[in-house]
Motif scaffolding. Structure first.
Motif, PDB file in Angstrom:
ATOM      1  N   ASN A 269     -11.156  44.429  -1.560  1.00  0.00           N
ATOM      2  CA  ASN A 269     -11.606  44.571  -2.941  1.00  0.00           C
ATOM      3  C   ASN A 269     -10.417  45.006  -3.791  1.00  0.00           C
ATOM      4  O   ASN A 269     -10.104  46.191  -3.879  1.00  0.00           O
ATOM      5  CB  ASN A 269     -12.738  45.590  -3.019  1.00  0.00           C
ATOM      6  CG  ASN A 269     -13.298  45.717  -4.411  1.00  0.00           C
ATOM      7  OD1 ASN A 269     -13.059  44.871  -5.268  1.00  0.00           O
ATOM      8  ND2 ASN A 269     -14.036  46.785  -4.646  1.00  0.00           N
ATOM      9  N   GLN A 270      -9.706  44.045  -4.389  1.00  0.00           N
ATOM     10  CA  GLN A 270      -8.546  44.253  -5.258  1.00  0.00           C
ATOM     11  C   GLN A 270      -7.287  44.633  -4.479  1.00  0.00           C
ATOM     12  O   GLN A 270      -6.221  44.068  -4.698  1.00  0.00           O
ATOM     13  CB  GLN A 270      -8.837  45.301  -6.333  1.00  0.00           C
ATOM     14  CG  GLN A 270      -9.945  44.879  -7.295  1.00  0.00           C
ATOM     15  CD  GLN A 270     -10.197  45.902  -8.376  1.00  0.00           C
ATOM     16  OE1 GLN A 270      -9.729  47.027  -8.300  1.00  0.00           O
ATOM     17  NE2 GLN A 270     -10.946  45.497  -9.401  1.00  0.00           N
ATOM     18  N   THR A 271      -7.381  45.611  -3.571  1.00  0.00           N
ATOM     19  CA  THR A 271      -6.224  45.957  -2.749  1.00  0.00           C
ATOM     20  C   THR A 271      -6.560  45.772  -1.281  1.00  0.00           C
ATOM     21  O   THR A 271      -7.731  45.794  -0.885  1.00  0.00           O
ATOM     22  CB  THR A 271      -5.793  47.420  -2.983  1.00  0.00           C
ATOM     23  OG1 THR A 271      -6.850  48.296  -2.579  1.00  0.00           O
ATOM     24  CG2 THR A 271      -5.466  47.656  -4.456  1.00  0.00           C
ATOM     25  N   ARG A 275     -11.385  47.971   1.433  1.00  0.00           N
ATOM     26  CA  ARG A 275     -12.134  46.888   2.064  1.00  0.00           C
ATOM     27  C   ARG A 275     -13.630  47.206   2.069  1.00  0.00           C
ATOM     28  O   ARG A 275     -14.041  48.365   2.170  1.00  0.00           O
ATOM     29  CB  ARG A 275     -11.649  46.640   3.491  1.00  0.00           C
ATOM     30  CG  ARG A 275     -10.135  46.488   3.615  1.00  0.00           C
ATOM     31  CD  ARG A 275      -9.752  45.931   4.973  1.00  0.00           C
ATOM     32  NE  ARG A 275     -10.203  44.553   5.136  1.00  0.00           N
ATOM     33  CZ  ARG A 275      -9.531  43.500   4.676  1.00  0.00           C
ATOM     34  NH1 ARG A 275      -8.402  43.665   4.004  1.00  0.00           N
ATOM     35  NH2 ARG A 275      -9.988  42.277   4.869  1.00  0.00           N
ATOM     36  N   GLU A 276     -14.428  46.157   1.960  1.00  0.00           N
ATOM     37  CA  GLU A 276     -15.871  46.281   1.980  1.00  0.00           C
ATOM     38  C   GLU A 276     -16.459  45.317   3.001  1.00  0.00           C
ATOM     39  O   GLU A 276     -15.936  44.221   3.202  1.00  0.00           O
ATOM     40  CB  GLU A 276     -16.472  45.985   0.604  1.00  0.00           C
ATOM     41  CG  GLU A 276     -16.093  46.989  -0.461  1.00  0.00           C
ATOM     42  CD  GLU A 276     -16.692  46.646  -1.808  1.00  0.00           C
ATOM     43  OE1 GLU A 276     -16.989  47.575  -2.577  1.00  0.00           O
ATOM     44  OE2 GLU A 276     -16.870  45.436  -2.090  1.00  0.00           O
ATOM     45  N   ILE A 277     -17.537  45.768   3.643  1.00  0.00           N
ATOM     46  CA  ILE A 277     -18.254  44.929   4.603  1.00  0.00           C
ATOM     47  C   ILE A 277     -19.587  44.528   3.970  1.00  0.00           C
ATOM     48  O   ILE A 277     -20.351  45.372   3.502  1.00  0.00           O
ATOM     49  CB  ILE A 277     -18.487  45.670   5.925  1.00  0.00           C
ATOM     50  CG1 ILE A 277     -17.141  45.980   6.590  1.00  0.00           C
ATOM     51  CG2 ILE A 277     -19.370  44.848   6.866  1.00  0.00           C
ATOM     52  CD1 ILE A 277     -17.266  46.768   7.874  1.00  0.00           C
ATOM     53  N   SER A 278     -19.848  43.252   3.939  1.00  0.00           N
ATOM     54  CA  SER A 278     -21.103  42.737   3.381  1.00  0.00           C
ATOM     55  C   SER A 278     -21.865  41.992   4.463  1.00  0.00           C
ATOM     56  O   SER A 278     -21.259  41.360   5.341  1.00  0.00           O
ATOM     57  CB  SER A 278     -20.828  41.822   2.185  1.00  0.00           C
ATOM     58  OG  SER A 278     -19.992  40.745   2.559  1.00  0.00           O
ATOM     59  N   TRP A 279     -23.172  42.062   4.413  1.00  0.00           N
ATOM     60  CA  TRP A 279     -23.998  41.403   5.416  1.00  0.00           C
ATOM     61  C   TRP A 279     -25.347  41.032   4.803  1.00  0.00           C
ATOM     62  O   TRP A 279     -25.805  41.645   3.842  1.00  0.00           O
ATOM     63  CB  TRP A 279     -24.200  42.293   6.645  1.00  0.00           C
ATOM     64  CG  TRP A 279     -25.045  43.499   6.405  1.00  0.00           C
ATOM     65  CD1 TRP A 279     -26.384  43.640   6.625  1.00  0.00           C
ATOM     66  CD2 TRP A 279     -24.611  44.765   5.886  1.00  0.00           C
ATOM     67  NE1 TRP A 279     -26.811  44.896   6.278  1.00  0.00           N
ATOM     68  CE2 TRP A 279     -25.737  45.607   5.821  1.00  0.00           C
ATOM     69  CE3 TRP A 279     -23.371  45.254   5.483  1.00  0.00           C
ATOM     70  CZ2 TRP A 279     -25.662  46.902   5.374  1.00  0.00           C
ATOM     71  CZ3 TRP A 279     -23.294  46.550   5.020  1.00  0.00           C
ATOM     72  CH2 TRP A 279     -24.428  47.360   4.969  1.00  0.00           C
ATOM     73  N   SER A 280     -25.967  40.020   5.368  1.00  0.00           N
ATOM     74  CA  SER A 280     -27.309  39.593   4.976  1.00  0.00           C
ATOM     75  C   SER A 280     -28.303  40.027   6.037  1.00  0.00           C
ATOM     76  O   SER A 280     -27.943  40.232   7.208  1.00  0.00           O
ATOM     77  CB  SER A 280     -27.361  38.071   4.792  1.00  0.00           C
ATOM     78  OG  SER A 280     -26.469  37.659   3.776  1.00  0.00           O
ATOM     79  N   TRP A 281     -29.559  40.144   5.646  1.00  0.00           N
ATOM     80  CA  TRP A 281     -30.570  40.616   6.585  1.00  0.00           C
ATOM     81  C   TRP A 281     -31.927  40.014   6.250  1.00  0.00           C
ATOM     82  O   TRP A 281     -32.141  39.476   5.164  1.00  0.00           O
ATOM     83  CB  TRP A 281     -30.655  42.141   6.565  1.00  0.00           C
ATOM     84  CG  TRP A 281     -30.853  42.745   5.199  1.00  0.00           C
ATOM     85  CD1 TRP A 281     -29.887  43.193   4.347  1.00  0.00           C
ATOM     86  CD2 TRP A 281     -32.105  42.956   4.511  1.00  0.00           C
ATOM     87  NE1 TRP A 281     -30.444  43.657   3.176  1.00  0.00           N
ATOM     88  CE2 TRP A 281     -31.799  43.533   3.251  1.00  0.00           C
ATOM     89  CE3 TRP A 281     -33.434  42.703   4.836  1.00  0.00           C
ATOM     90  CZ2 TRP A 281     -32.785  43.855   2.329  1.00  0.00           C
ATOM     91  CZ3 TRP A 281     -34.421  43.025   3.909  1.00  0.00           C
ATOM     92  CH2 TRP A 281     -34.090  43.606   2.682  1.00  0.00           C
ATOM     93  N   VAL A 282     -32.832  40.118   7.218  1.00  0.00           N
ATOM     94  CA  VAL A 282     -34.197  39.644   7.042  1.00  0.00           C
ATOM     95  C   VAL A 282     -35.144  40.746   7.516  1.00  0.00           C
ATOM     96  O   VAL A 282     -34.888  41.415   8.524  1.00  0.00           O
ATOM     97  CB  VAL A 282     -34.437  38.331   7.820  1.00  0.00           C
ATOM     98  CG1 VAL A 282     -34.178  38.515   9.317  1.00  0.00           C
ATOM     99  CG2 VAL A 282     -35.861  37.823   7.604  1.00  0.00           C
TER     100      VAL A 282
END
Length: 308
Positions: A269-271, A275-282
Motif C-alpha cells: 500500500n504505497q510503500t 503491506r495489506e492482506i485481502s481475502w474473500s469469504w463466504v
C-alpha cells in the motif's frame, strides 16, 4: 389511659408498636473473635441451639464452617444432585438459549467452568446461564448479562485468534439469494423464479497484520524488522488458507461463520513495507445455530443438549 402525656406503664412511648425493619440483609461482618460456624436460614421457626444443623436444607441460605476456607456455599450438597453443569447463552431479544458448554460433574472441582466465548458480537448484550442438571432434569438458572466491546477485526479458529488494529473495520458484503427472471411471450413483466432457500453473505476484507512491540504495543517500521514482519504475514496467510471454517468479527457488531475462498492477496500500500492482506469469504453457517456450530467444528455439544 393517657394523663399529661404519660400512660399507666410510665412512659409516653411505652405502648408504641416496635418498628420492624423490612430491608434485605446483604452484608454480614464477623470480627474480634473465634468462630466455628456462620449459619443463616430462611426458616422462621427453629430452636436456637449451640450446634448448627448437620446438613443443608432448602431453607439454608449460607453455612460457613471455616474449615480452612471461608466458603459458605452448598457445593457438597449439590454434588449429590448434579450430574452435569451446563453453560448457556442468548443474545438480548432472543428467547431461545444456546448451549455452549456441557461438563460432567464427578467432584467439587468440576463445578469450575472457564470458557472463552468467541461467539459474541461487539456491543451486543448477552445473557449467560449456569444450569445444574441431574440426568436430563434441569435445576434453577443462575444468570448474568455481559456486553463486550472491541475496536479490532478478528478471525478466530478454535483457540487461535488473529486480530489487527491496522484497519478501519470495513468489510464489504453481498447478500446472495440465487434466483432468475424469465420473460414470457404474453406478459409485459418477467416471472421471478427462486428454487432454493439459500440466503447467505459473501464478502471481502482487508487488514495489515503486523507484529507489535511487546512493551510499547507500537508498530516498528525499522528495516531490521522487515524479516519478522514478513514472517508474521506469511503465518497469517497460512492460517486463512488452511481450509478450516472461522469466526469473523468486526467492531461494528457484525459477526459471521465463514470459509475463506480463493485466493488471498498480499499487496503493498504505497510503500513496500506497508503491506495489506485481502481475502474473500463466504458465510457457511449461523452463529446462533447449535447444529451449525457442532458440524462446523466450533462446538463439541452434541444434539441431546441442543435447545432449538
Amino acid at each position: 389511659m393517657f394523663l399529661c402525656g404519660s400512660n399507666f406503664v410510665g412512659g409516653a412511648s411505652a405502648c408504641t408498636l416496635t418498628p420492624t425493619g423490612l430491608t434485605n440483609i446483604n452484608y454480614i461482618a464477623l470480627q474480634n473473635g473465634i468462630y466455628d460456624d456462620l449459619y443463616i436460614t430462611k426458616a422462621v421457626s427453629f430452636e436456637p441451639t449451640a450446634a448448627c444443623p448437620g446438613t443443608w436444607d432448602f431453607d439454608t441460605i449460607l453455612w460457613a464452617t471455616f474449615n480452612q476456607t471461608a466458603n459458605a456455599g452448598n457445593v457438597d450438597w449439590n454434588l449429590e444432585s448434579t450430574s452435569h453443569i451446563v453453560l448457556k447463552s442468548r443474545t438480548e431479544g432472543n428467547f431461545t438459549w444456546k448451549t455452549i458448554v456441557v461438563k460432567e460433574v464427578h467432584s467439587i472441582e468440576d463445578f469450575i467452568i472457564n470458557y472463552p466465548d468467541y461467539f459474541t458480537a461487539s456491543g451486543q448484550p448477552v445473557e449467560y446461564a449456569v444450569v445444574p442438571v441431574l440426568y436430563g432434569a434441569e435445576g434453577l438458572y443462575a444468570t448474568t448479562s455481559v456486553t463486550s466491546r472491541f475496536d479490532k477485526m478478528f478471525l478466530i479458529e478454535g483457540n487461535v485468534v488473529w486480530g489487527t488494529d491496522i484497519t478501519d473495520g470495513y468489510c464489504d458484503t453481498t447478500r446472495n439469494i440465487p434466483s432468475s427472471t424469465v420473460e414470457l411471450l404474453n406478459s409485459r413483466y418477467p416471472v421471478f423464479i427462486r428454487n432454493t432457500i439459500a440466503n447467505y453473505d459473501t464478502g471481502s476484507c482487508k487488514g495489515a497484520f503486523i507484529p507489535l512491540d511487546e512493551e510499547s504495543c507500537e508498530v516498528s517500521f525499522e528495516s531490521e524488522a522487515d524479516y519478522a514482519r514478513i514472517k508474521y504475514q506469511r503465518e497469517f496467510m497460512d492460517y486463512i488458507c488452511d481450509g478450516i471454517p472461522k469466526i469473523l468479527k468486526l467492531p461494528d457488531g457484525r459477526l459471521w461463520l465463514i470459509q475463506v475462498t480463493p485466493s488471498p492477496a498480499d499487496t503493498a500500500n504505497q510503500t513496500y513495507n506497508d503491506r495489506e492482506i485481502s481475502w474473500s469469504w463466504v458465510e457457511v453457517g449461523d452463529v446462533n445455530s447449535e447444529e451449525d456450530l457442532y458440524y462446523l467444528g466450533f462446538s463439541d455439544v452434541t444434539s441431546e443438549w441442543w435447545n432449538g
